[in-house]
Scaffold this active site. Sequence first.
Site, PDB file in Angstrom:
ATOM      1  N   GLU A  60       0.816  -1.221   0.000  1.00  0.00           N
ATOM      2  CA  GLU A  60       0.000   0.000   0.000  1.00  0.00           C
ATOM      3  C   GLU A  60       0.842   1.259   0.000  1.00  0.00           C
ATOM      4  OE1 GLU A  60      -0.790  -2.651   1.834  1.00  0.00           O
ATOM      5  OE2 GLU A  60      -2.879  -3.138   1.342  1.00  0.00           O
ATOM      6  N   HIS A  91     -10.786  -3.457   9.906  1.00  0.00           N
ATOM      7  CA  HIS A  91     -11.435  -3.481   8.585  1.00  0.00           C
ATOM      8  C   HIS A  91     -12.766  -2.735   8.629  1.00  0.00           C
ATOM      9  CE1 HIS A  91      -8.629  -6.805   7.854  1.00  0.00           C
ATOM     10  NE2 HIS A  91      -9.067  -6.981   6.635  1.00  0.00           N
TER      11      HIS A  91
HETATM   12  C1  TPP Z   1      -2.487  -4.103   4.555  1.00  0.00           C
HETATM   13  C2  TPP Z   1      -3.424  -5.109   4.030  1.00  0.00           C
HETATM   14  N1  TPP Z   1      -3.605  -5.212   2.705  1.00  0.00           N
HETATM   15  C3  TPP Z   1      -4.470  -6.117   2.202  1.00  0.00           C
HETATM   16  C4  TPP Z   1      -5.181  -6.930   3.031  1.00  0.00           C
HETATM   17  C5  TPP Z   1      -6.170  -7.933   2.472  1.00  0.00           C
HETATM   18  N2  TPP Z   1      -5.623  -9.280   2.572  1.00  0.00           N
HETATM   19  C6  TPP Z   1      -5.846 -10.050   3.639  1.00  0.00           C
HETATM   20  S1  TPP Z   1      -4.987 -11.476   3.580  1.00  0.00           S
HETATM   21  C7  TPP Z   1      -4.296 -11.060   2.091  1.00  0.00           C
HETATM   22  C8  TPP Z   1      -3.328 -11.962   1.446  1.00  0.00           C
HETATM   23  C9  TPP Z   1      -2.137 -12.178   2.310  1.00  0.00           C
HETATM   24  O1  TPP Z   1      -1.251 -13.039   1.666  1.00  0.00           O
HETATM   25  P1  TPP Z   1      -0.041 -13.691   2.436  1.00  0.00           P
HETATM   26  O2  TPP Z   1       0.676 -12.657   3.213  1.00  0.00           O
HETATM   27  O3  TPP Z   1       0.726 -14.460   1.462  1.00  0.00           O
HETATM   28  O4  TPP Z   1      -0.727 -14.652   3.515  1.00  0.00           O
HETATM   29  P2  TPP Z   1      -1.652 -15.902   3.230  1.00  0.00           P
HETATM   30  O5  TPP Z   1      -3.048 -15.419   3.185  1.00  0.00           O
HETATM   31  O6  TPP Z   1      -1.219 -16.512   1.953  1.00  0.00           O
HETATM   32  O7  TPP Z   1      -1.432 -16.796   4.401  1.00  0.00           O
HETATM   33  C10 TPP Z   1      -4.762  -9.836   1.666  1.00  0.00           C
HETATM   34  C11 TPP Z   1      -4.391  -9.180   0.407  1.00  0.00           C
HETATM   35  C12 TPP Z   1      -4.986  -6.776   4.416  1.00  0.00           C
HETATM   36  N3  TPP Z   1      -5.678  -7.496   5.304  1.00  0.00           N
HETATM   37  N4  TPP Z   1      -4.100  -5.886   4.887  1.00  0.00           N
END
Ligand code: TPP
Lengths: 326, 326, 340, 340
Positions: free
Chosen positions: C68, C137
């Site tokens: 972000e 959120h």
């Molecule tokens: C700052 C932020 N950006 C976007 C999100 C939305 N979001 C939640 S989980 C996720 C994916 C996270 O991927 P990763 O770090 O690889 O963890 P995984 O879900 O694969 O365990 C996203 C984009 C968020 N919660 N916080």
Amino acid sequence: MFDLHEHGLKGLRLMAKIREFEQRLPALSQEGLIRGSTHPSVGMEAVAVGVSMNLEARDAIASNHRGHAHTLAKGADFGRTMAEILGRRDGYCGGKGGSMHIGVAELGVLGTNGIVGAGIGIATGAALAAQVSGDGSVAVAYFGDGGANQGVLAEALNLAAIWSLPVLFVLENNHYAQSAAIEQMVAQPDFTRRGEAYGVPAIAVDGMDLPAVYDAAETAVARARAGEGPSMIVADTYRYLGHMAGDTEIYRSKDEVREWHTRDPLTRLRTRLEESGILAAGEWERTQEQITAEIDEAERYARASALPDPASAHTDVYATQGWAGR
Amino acid sequence: MFDLHEHGLKGLRLMAKIREFEQRLPALSQEGLIRGSTHPSVGMEAVAVGVSMNLEARDAIASNHRGHAHTLAKGADFGRTMAEILGRRDGYCGGKGGSMHIGVAELGVLGTNGIVGAGIGIATGAALAAQVSGDGSVAVAYFGDGGANQGVLAEALNLAAIWSLPVLFVLENNHYAQSAAIEQMVAQPDFTRRGEAYGVPAIAVDGMDLPAVYDAAETAVARARAGEGPSMIVADTYRYLGHMAGDTEIYRSKDEVREWHTRDPLTRLRTRLEESGILAAGEWERTQEQITAEIDEAERYARASALPDPASAHTDVYATQGWAGR
Amino acid sequence: MTEKTPKNLTTWRALNSALHDILADIPEAFVLGEDITTWGTGGGIYGVTRKLVDVYGPGRVRDTPISEEVLLAAVGAAAARGTRPILEIMYSDFSLLGFDGIINQAAKARYMFGGQFDVPLVIRTNGGSGIGKAAQHSQSLETIFAHVPGLEVAVPATPGDAYGLLVQAVRTDNPTIFLEHKNLYYDKGEVDFQPVAFGQARIARPGTDVTVVATQQVLHAALAAADQLAEEGIEAEIIDPRTLYPFDMETVIGSIRKTRHLIVGHEAVRDYGWGAEFVAQVAEEAWDLLDAAPRRIGGARTPIPYSEPLERTVTPGRDEMIAAVRAVRGATMAEAGTPA
Amino acid sequence: MTEKTPKNLTTWRALNSALHDILADIPEAFVLGEDITTWGTGGGIYGVTRKLVDVYGPGRVRDTPISEEVLLAAVGAAAARGTRPILEIMYSDFSLLGFDGIINQAAKARYMFGGQFDVPLVIRTNGGSGIGKAAQHSQSLETIFAHVPGLEVAVPATPGDAYGLLVQAVRTDNPTIFLEHKNLYYDKGEVDFQPVAFGQARIARPGTDVTVVATQQVLHAALAAADQLAEEGIEAEIIDPRTLYPFDMETVIGSIRKTRHLIVGHEAVRDYGWGAEFVAQVAEEAWDLLDAAPRRIGGARTPIPYSEPLERTVTPGRDEMIAAVRAVRGATMAEAGTPA
Ligand SMILES: Cc1ncc(C[n+]2csc(CCOP(=O)(O)OP(=O)(O)O)c2C)c(N)n1
Ligand SMILES: Cc1ncc(C[n+]2csc(CCOP(=O)(O)OP(=O)(O)O)c2C)c(N)n1
Ligand SMILES: [Mg+2]
Ligand SMILES: [Mg+2]
């Protein structure tokens, strides 16, 4: 070193218990008992368990949105964790937190977290507190391949390196960030390069293999505990379920998911335990039944717990006490 | 390739002019004509000049707090730049910006910047615009060793790498961030590792050597212009003056400063030009006089420019126009 | 834009329509954000970017990494360089990771540089509570954005306004924070496919007895409250400012001239929330027009809790609105000797 | 803390004294920030951390890299783990780089986790304009912080309050944003070395005719204005809230009961600024106490420009205060038939 006799069964049992817990979440979502978002980590259990088997209660962890396994592996009660996910009075946070904000102060669980990457800074802070206070604890940050693209990781790696903070950066590379395939989101797929670029020793491990994770964590924890500074562990792993309830999974193929199941950390460890005679034939089935009963009990506990008193919505914003004096 | 005949005198002249300009700032501060903070980059001229000699007017740069050299090397008028530093009506921003916020739209100067590291994201955005619009321009981010510890660098390197953005990340390692010695602020002193960790090719150059910077920038600009993506240039350099007016410089020794003077980029290039006969004996002295006169004129211009009309404080906050149609 | 016949659409569909129309009409516009092409049925977390990539391709519709900070920094500069970026931040809470880009850079660029740059940037995101997304959120951050010189802030409450304000936001040359509400994406309403000018409030319900200024979920709570209040003989005039900057005090003061009573309601935390600005301006500029003390309802001074009974407690709804109106009208009637 | 005799000190010295006393008294406290031991004569950009490292060593007094995001994230967690971090952010504008740590994490940790964690964190920083630091080093962001549940916000205007509020901030178990003012560091005043409780306004000047609530530079402008106004026969009562959260409306309303007139002044942008909250609360709760419309003065809706005549134009000073008081009093006198 991971010792199959000493650690094998314990690790397998904990992984299986976490899996049993996590596998129930989609149905509970379906049933309308879980609000918001909840992110199960079925398939990824070896990471949380392999790391936590090297931790003590005084150590801290900072987790992410997919954090039940981290929390449970650190010793959290399954019933109270489930109760929190269901927003109940007996949840660790009295229903204020929910799946994305489960904290357990006495176990050093500094929270699952709704902000991707935030746990990285938080674990760094816990490690800073450990160093300043000299309490001998270490801290762990769990984050994903997606979270690794947050700039705070670079800042934290650098800070931890220059100050030799007792912290482990544990990257769970499950190849997707929500629906984004990691190959499209990084140009250099070897995440250990990131740690090293900032002077943090980094190791890649098979995150579907409990002994491998255990060994890497053991070394890293020892290093941190000895005041020698941070480490990074990059665990290659996979989540079997969707990112969260309702995930259409258009971004990956069923074949790929099936393929990863063949590397399942539970099956692999169980096979090794059976092959080495530690686990007798038929014994695991009985253990699994026991585990199912334990999680039945946790679920019963959570379901039976009342919703919180609406008035409690207004408490816990501010502390009313202050410094207690020396 | 830097050609001593083609580029030598031009480069030296520009460096000398920038130096003459920058060297006057402490006295102007002393005199009370410069408010706030102003950060001269005397000693570091080869970086801005070496990069900019490879840029066109349509290209963009995003600079930092120590940004006069970047701005001037990109083609900004010395008088109007000085006028802005003095907060005058004829400054590029009508006195609204000052030293830390000099922008020149028609030259793609997206501003010197008061936030350490911010130019990194800005240049990345300019490169994104270039790619989306297909206008063929490239963008340059200038930042320091201190700025390199901002997490945005990691995010920008990664984004630029995966999208093959036409951007140069130019790190001016002058060994200090304000009063912080870089050895205490990073554990891995080789900054090229950072670029590479994210898939951005990185090269270390002697930032006190104009030809070296020129060559690195030429390669990087060509790469960007060809759509082959970002590059990182790590230039080893030094600032002779304090971080800003009033700097007590308790964090470094006089010997160290003297030592770096022996590597002076102007002296070195001038010597080469003289040795190779491009610059005749005594010629440089005349050129230098000319340059002094030019900067005298710039200073006169700036001093003569009126302070802005107070009412202008209220304009330029919002645009009143909108999209002009296709 | 070709004339289109009005349609009844959900908010997310209206927004999706707007984006399709914008990309068709404005060559400088492009869309980027996390998971905007690969989630659900190919359209981001609430579907708003659905199928854009199929039509406009991956150059103008870009899935981004979770970064972000650089995204929010980059889009301002991309705007200053002549494009019209539309960045989706999945939840407005995540924008806090890039506040430097928004507040120190994009909002100030035009001014700092003496008007040399336009920054036609739109940051689309969602705020608000109601569906159990909990503390990180569910925030309502609109007041913070509205406080920042250089930013414009849109807070659409209906599908029609969502369409119209988004189209307008992309056309203006200022950075706009476009705050959708996560609990209104599936609400349906008439969409006439027309741009909606910023700074023009909408009278959502005409009335004579009390002026209620509210946005998004609280606006809908006010409309629900108005039905009940009408049965009690109180006709509320309900005003949706639609944008918090620029804001339309004229419509509010015009309404008060008639109703002589004011209530402002929002989901943002009440303390130092935007309702205070509306009340303060009325107090300063239209003191004599009010027959009773104005009143604000807003979010409690707490983060948003997860569990449903808690979440409901900390944000104002229909009942709080009814109580507020009764209290304000009651004050006047008591003063006038009429039983409340 | 050993009893100390009051002294006349500059603000920066008072703050430096406070830090020395805090580190001496509170073993859990430690200090960190950029250039806090190596700048100037060894004490950070405005000297506040001077010589701390000499006494308490580099373990408790830490120079940091330029990495505001991780620092602001880390200190909240360090506080939750039992230490009492005091982080210096060189200018409050830079805190925007770490708003996730402040707003999503530190402010919410106690609540989200059901009260399990205390977060005894102090973020020291400076805001405000007046010395030509321009748009990115001069913002007054206090309203934003005051709007966030979980945070406490201190805005000291005098050396004595700077000392007392800082000591208090470190002792409380809540995260505090401690906003110094960059143009008051060299002001001198009496320091009595006592803690100052949060949420207790100070009557900086007693008066009978108009209540003026103001902070920091505008407070000093108000005091200067009061002298002039006294000559015109208007006695202003000037109130310094000292903390914006918690805030002390009782003292304000008590004053209005006497003066029946209200002005709120601050350097923060007027639109959606904290003055609106004070005016709104008075309007809601003390409507009948006012004899005339209240009035706010505040920063213009612009970033802070660099050049002196411009900077002076966008922030309120003594003259604006005098004009505001005259206008408010004039309104009443005109109504009462008295020539203003
Ligand atoms: C700052 C932020 N950006 C976007 C999100 C939305 N979001 C939640 S989980 C996720 C994916 C996270 O991927 P990763 O770090 O690889 O963890 P995984 O879900 O694969 O365990 C996203 C984009 C968020 N919660 N916080
Ligand atoms: C975000 C932010 N943090 C801190 C500062 C204060 N500051 C201004 S310049 C500077 C040092 C920057 O060092 P470096 O990036 O190496 O550039 P140099 O000054 O050496 O050219 C600092 C700490 C700032 N302006 N912005
Ligand atoms: Mg992942
Ligand atoms: Mg430097």
